[in-house]
Design a protein around this motif. Structure first.
Motif, PDB file in Angstrom:
ATOM      1  N   LEU A  16      74.278 101.100  10.559  1.00 48.97           N
ATOM      2  CA  LEU A  16      73.089 100.289  10.264  1.00 48.97           C
ATOM      3  C   LEU A  16      73.270  99.465   8.987  1.00 48.97           C
ATOM      4  CD1 LEU A  16      70.246 102.770  11.180  1.00 48.97           C
ATOM      5  CD2 LEU A  16      70.854 100.671  12.387  1.00 48.97           C
ATOM      6  N   ARG A  17      74.054  99.972   8.066  1.00 51.85           N
ATOM      7  CA  ARG A  17      74.323  99.214   6.838  1.00 51.85           C
ATOM      8  C   ARG A  17      75.201  97.994   7.144  1.00 51.85           C
ATOM      9  NH1 ARG A  17      78.109  98.465   2.902  1.00 51.85           N
ATOM     10  NH2 ARG A  17      79.614  99.865   3.878  1.00 51.85           N
ATOM     11  N   LEU A  18      76.257  98.204   7.913  1.00 44.99           N
ATOM     12  CA  LEU A  18      77.194  97.117   8.190  1.00 44.99           C
ATOM     13  C   LEU A  18      76.705  96.157   9.275  1.00 44.99           C
ATOM     14  CD1 LEU A  18      80.554  99.085   7.982  1.00 44.99           C
ATOM     15  CD2 LEU A  18      79.645  97.445   6.329  1.00 44.99           C
ATOM     16  N   TYR A  19      75.901  96.679  10.211  1.00 42.75           N
ATOM     17  CA  TYR A  19      75.410  95.862  11.331  1.00 42.75           C
ATOM     18  C   TYR A  19      73.912  96.076  11.531  1.00 42.75           C
ATOM     19  CZ  TYR A  19      80.411  95.896  12.051  1.00 42.75           C
ATOM     20  OH  TYR A  19      81.754  95.790  11.861  1.00 42.75           O
ATOM     21  N   PRO A  20      73.096  95.661  10.550  1.00 42.45           N
ATOM     22  CA  PRO A  20      71.651  95.910  10.651  1.00 42.45           C
ATOM     23  C   PRO A  20      71.010  95.078  11.757  1.00 42.45           C
ATOM     24  CG  PRO A  20      72.110  94.466   8.808  1.00 42.45           C
ATOM     25  CD  PRO A  20      73.448  94.913   9.342  1.00 42.45           C
ATOM     26  N   PRO A  21      70.031  95.648  12.485  1.00 45.97           N
ATOM     27  CA  PRO A  21      69.335  94.889  13.518  1.00 45.97           C
ATOM     28  C   PRO A  21      68.461  93.781  12.939  1.00 45.97           C
ATOM     29  CG  PRO A  21      68.408  97.089  13.333  1.00 45.97           C
ATOM     30  CD  PRO A  21      69.596  97.049  12.442  1.00 45.97           C
ATOM     31  N   VAL A  22      67.988  93.945  11.728  1.00 43.70           N
ATOM     32  CA  VAL A  22      67.220  92.912  11.029  1.00 43.70           C
ATOM     33  C   VAL A  22      68.147  92.325   9.975  1.00 43.70           C
ATOM     34  CG1 VAL A  22      65.245  92.443   9.537  1.00 43.70           C
ATOM     35  CG2 VAL A  22      65.023  94.076  11.403  1.00 43.70           C
ATOM     36  N   ILE A  23      68.523  91.053  10.132  1.00 45.05           N
ATOM     37  CA  ILE A  23      69.494  90.472   9.205  1.00 45.05           C
ATOM     38  C   ILE A  23      68.850  89.644   8.095  1.00 45.05           C
ATOM     39  CG2 ILE A  23      71.391  90.467  10.855  1.00 45.05           C
ATOM     40  CD1 ILE A  23      70.840  87.479  11.286  1.00 45.05           C
ATOM     41  N   GLN A  24      67.560  89.385   8.223  1.00 44.04           N
ATOM     42  CA  GLN A  24      66.880  88.582   7.217  1.00 44.04           C
ATOM     43  C   GLN A  24      65.414  89.005   7.138  1.00 44.04           C
ATOM     44  OE1 GLN A  24      66.632  84.403   8.181  1.00 44.04           O
ATOM     45  NE2 GLN A  24      66.891  83.842   6.047  1.00 44.04           N
ATOM     46  N   ILE A  25      64.907  89.131   5.918  1.00 47.14           N
ATOM     47  CA  ILE A  25      63.509  89.480   5.695  1.00 47.14           C
ATOM     48  C   ILE A  25      62.854  88.293   4.996  1.00 47.14           C
ATOM     49  CG2 ILE A  25      61.917  91.047   4.536  1.00 47.14           C
ATOM     50  CD1 ILE A  25      64.213  93.124   4.556  1.00 47.14           C
ATOM     51  N   LYS A  26      61.739  87.838   5.531  1.00 46.66           N
ATOM     52  CA  LYS A  26      61.005  86.709   4.942  1.00 46.66           C
ATOM     53  C   LYS A  26      59.668  87.207   4.406  1.00 46.66           C
ATOM     54  CE  LYS A  26      62.999  83.513   8.224  1.00 46.66           C
ATOM     55  NZ  LYS A  26      63.283  82.144   7.943  1.00 46.66           N
ATOM     56  N   ARG A  27      59.343  86.773   3.212  1.00 45.41           N
ATOM     57  CA  ARG A  27      58.062  87.106   2.608  1.00 45.41           C
ATOM     58  C   ARG A  27      57.497  85.852   1.955  1.00 45.41           C
ATOM     59  NH1 ARG A  27      58.701  90.955   5.343  1.00 45.41           N
ATOM     60  NH2 ARG A  27      58.754  93.121   4.748  1.00 45.41           N
ATOM     61  N   VAL A  28      56.171  85.743   1.913  1.00 49.13           N
ATOM     62  CA  VAL A  28      55.506  84.632   1.238  1.00 49.13           C
ATOM     63  C   VAL A  28      54.888  85.169  -0.044  1.00 49.13           C
ATOM     64  CG1 VAL A  28      53.657  82.921   1.381  1.00 49.13           C
ATOM     65  CG2 VAL A  28      55.059  83.417   3.390  1.00 49.13           C
ATOM     66  N   ILE A  29      55.129  84.470  -1.126  1.00 53.78           N
ATOM     67  CA  ILE A  29      54.571  84.857  -2.423  1.00 53.78           C
ATOM     68  C   ILE A  29      53.136  84.336  -2.475  1.00 53.78           C
ATOM     69  CG2 ILE A  29      54.763  84.523  -4.910  1.00 53.78           C
ATOM     70  CD1 ILE A  29      57.771  84.138  -4.443  1.00 53.78           C
ATOM     71  N   HIS A  30      52.189  85.215  -2.797  1.00 54.42           N
ATOM     72  CA  HIS A  30      50.777  84.831  -2.797  1.00 54.42           C
ATOM     73  C   HIS A  30      50.303  84.264  -4.130  1.00 54.42           C
ATOM     74  CE1 HIS A  30      50.168  86.288   1.231  1.00 54.42           C
ATOM     75  NE2 HIS A  30      50.775  87.415   0.907  1.00 54.42           N
ATOM     76  N   LYS A  31      50.983  84.614  -5.217  1.00 58.62           N
ATOM     77  CA  LYS A  31      50.624  84.051  -6.516  1.00 58.62           C
ATOM     78  C   LYS A  31      51.903  83.857  -7.325  1.00 58.62           C
ATOM     79  CE  LYS A  31      49.742  88.558  -8.612  1.00 58.62           C
ATOM     80  NZ  LYS A  31      48.813  89.394  -9.346  1.00 58.62           N
ATOM     81  N   ASP A  32      51.832  83.063  -8.364  1.00 59.04           N
ATOM     82  CA  ASP A  32      53.014  82.799  -9.187  1.00 59.04           C
ATOM     83  C   ASP A  32      53.609  84.114  -9.682  1.00 59.04           C
ATOM     84  OD1 ASP A  32      52.187  80.239  -8.798  1.00 59.04           O
ATOM     85  OD2 ASP A  32      51.943  79.741 -10.919  1.00 59.04           O
ATOM     86  N   ILE A  33      54.943  84.182  -9.653  1.00 53.59           N
ATOM     87  CA  ILE A  33      55.631  85.402 -10.095  1.00 53.59           C
ATOM     88  C   ILE A  33      56.906  85.013 -10.819  1.00 53.59           C
ATOM     89  CG2 ILE A  33      56.889  85.686  -7.933  1.00 53.59           C
ATOM     90  CD1 ILE A  33      56.561  88.720  -8.293  1.00 53.59           C
ATOM     91  N   ARG A  68      76.307  94.389   1.907  1.00 57.15           N
ATOM     92  CA  ARG A  68      77.747  94.282   1.624  1.00 57.15           C
ATOM     93  C   ARG A  68      78.020  93.854   0.182  1.00 57.15           C
ATOM     94  NH1 ARG A  68      80.829  93.059   7.009  1.00 57.15           N
ATOM     95  NH2 ARG A  68      79.360  93.953   8.476  1.00 57.15           N
ATOM     96  N   ASP A  69      77.016  93.951  -0.661  1.00 57.58           N
ATOM     97  CA  ASP A  69      77.145  93.574  -2.067  1.00 57.58           C
ATOM     98  C   ASP A  69      77.931  94.648  -2.818  1.00 57.58           C
ATOM     99  OD1 ASP A  69      76.775  93.034  -4.814  1.00 57.58           O
ATOM    100  OD2 ASP A  69      74.807  92.171  -4.452  1.00 57.58           O
ATOM    101  N   THR A  70      79.050  94.265  -3.413  1.00 61.80           N
ATOM    102  CA  THR A  70      79.902  95.236  -4.111  1.00 61.80           C
ATOM    103  C   THR A  70      79.246  95.797  -5.374  1.00 61.80           C
ATOM    104  OG1 THR A  70      81.042  93.419  -5.244  1.00 61.80           O
ATOM    105  CG2 THR A  70      82.066  94.276  -3.239  1.00 61.80           C
ATOM    106  N   LYS A  71      78.302  95.064  -5.965  1.00 63.65           N
ATOM    107  CA  LYS A  71      77.599  95.580  -7.147  1.00 63.65           C
ATOM    108  C   LYS A  71      76.691  96.757  -6.772  1.00 63.65           C
ATOM    109  CE  LYS A  71      77.586  91.134  -9.445  1.00 63.65           C
ATOM    110  NZ  LYS A  71      76.789  89.951  -9.750  1.00 63.65           N
TER     111      LYS A  71
END
Length: 105
Positions: free
Chosen positions: A7-24, A46-49
């Motif tokens: 699941l780490r290497l081949y996740p079924p969800v490859i992108q998560i989208k969120r809308v910011i509701h107020k300035d951050i 896959r981020d080595t950090k």
């Protein structure tokens, strides 16, 4: 461990989208409300950090002490969305589309 690593290497969800509701403010950047933010799960997984120099390799033993130890207590294991226990959202699409047959009633 094997399932988590797949699941780490081949996740079924490859992108998560969120809308910011107020300035951050994120570090030195200020994002205005109404902006859509995309998190690319494939890149995070896959981020080595976050996962070490062998992040691109299949090593189920990363999870031998659980998810929190594998991720150095970072919330970065996102196979089904935000966090390891989120309900599955079926976002996988058929490679060649879905064939439909329509009949007039």
């Amino acid at each position: 461990m094997i399932i988590y690593e797949v699941l780490r290497l081949y996740p079924p969800v490859i992108q998560i989208k969120r809308v910011i509701h107020k300035d951050i403010k994120l570090g030195d950047v200020t994002l205005p409300g109404g902006v859509q933010v995309d998190m690319h799960v494939l890149l995070i997984h896959r981020d080595t950090k976050l996962w070490g120099d062998d992040a691109a390799e299949f090593k189920p033993e990363k999870f031998k002490e659980g998810i929190s130890k594998a991720t150095k207590n970072q919330a970065c294991f996102l196979p089904f969305g935000w966090g390891p226990r989120i309900c599955i959202v079926f976002t996988i699409h058929p490679q060649c589309g879905a064939h439909l047959i329509l009949h007039k009633l």
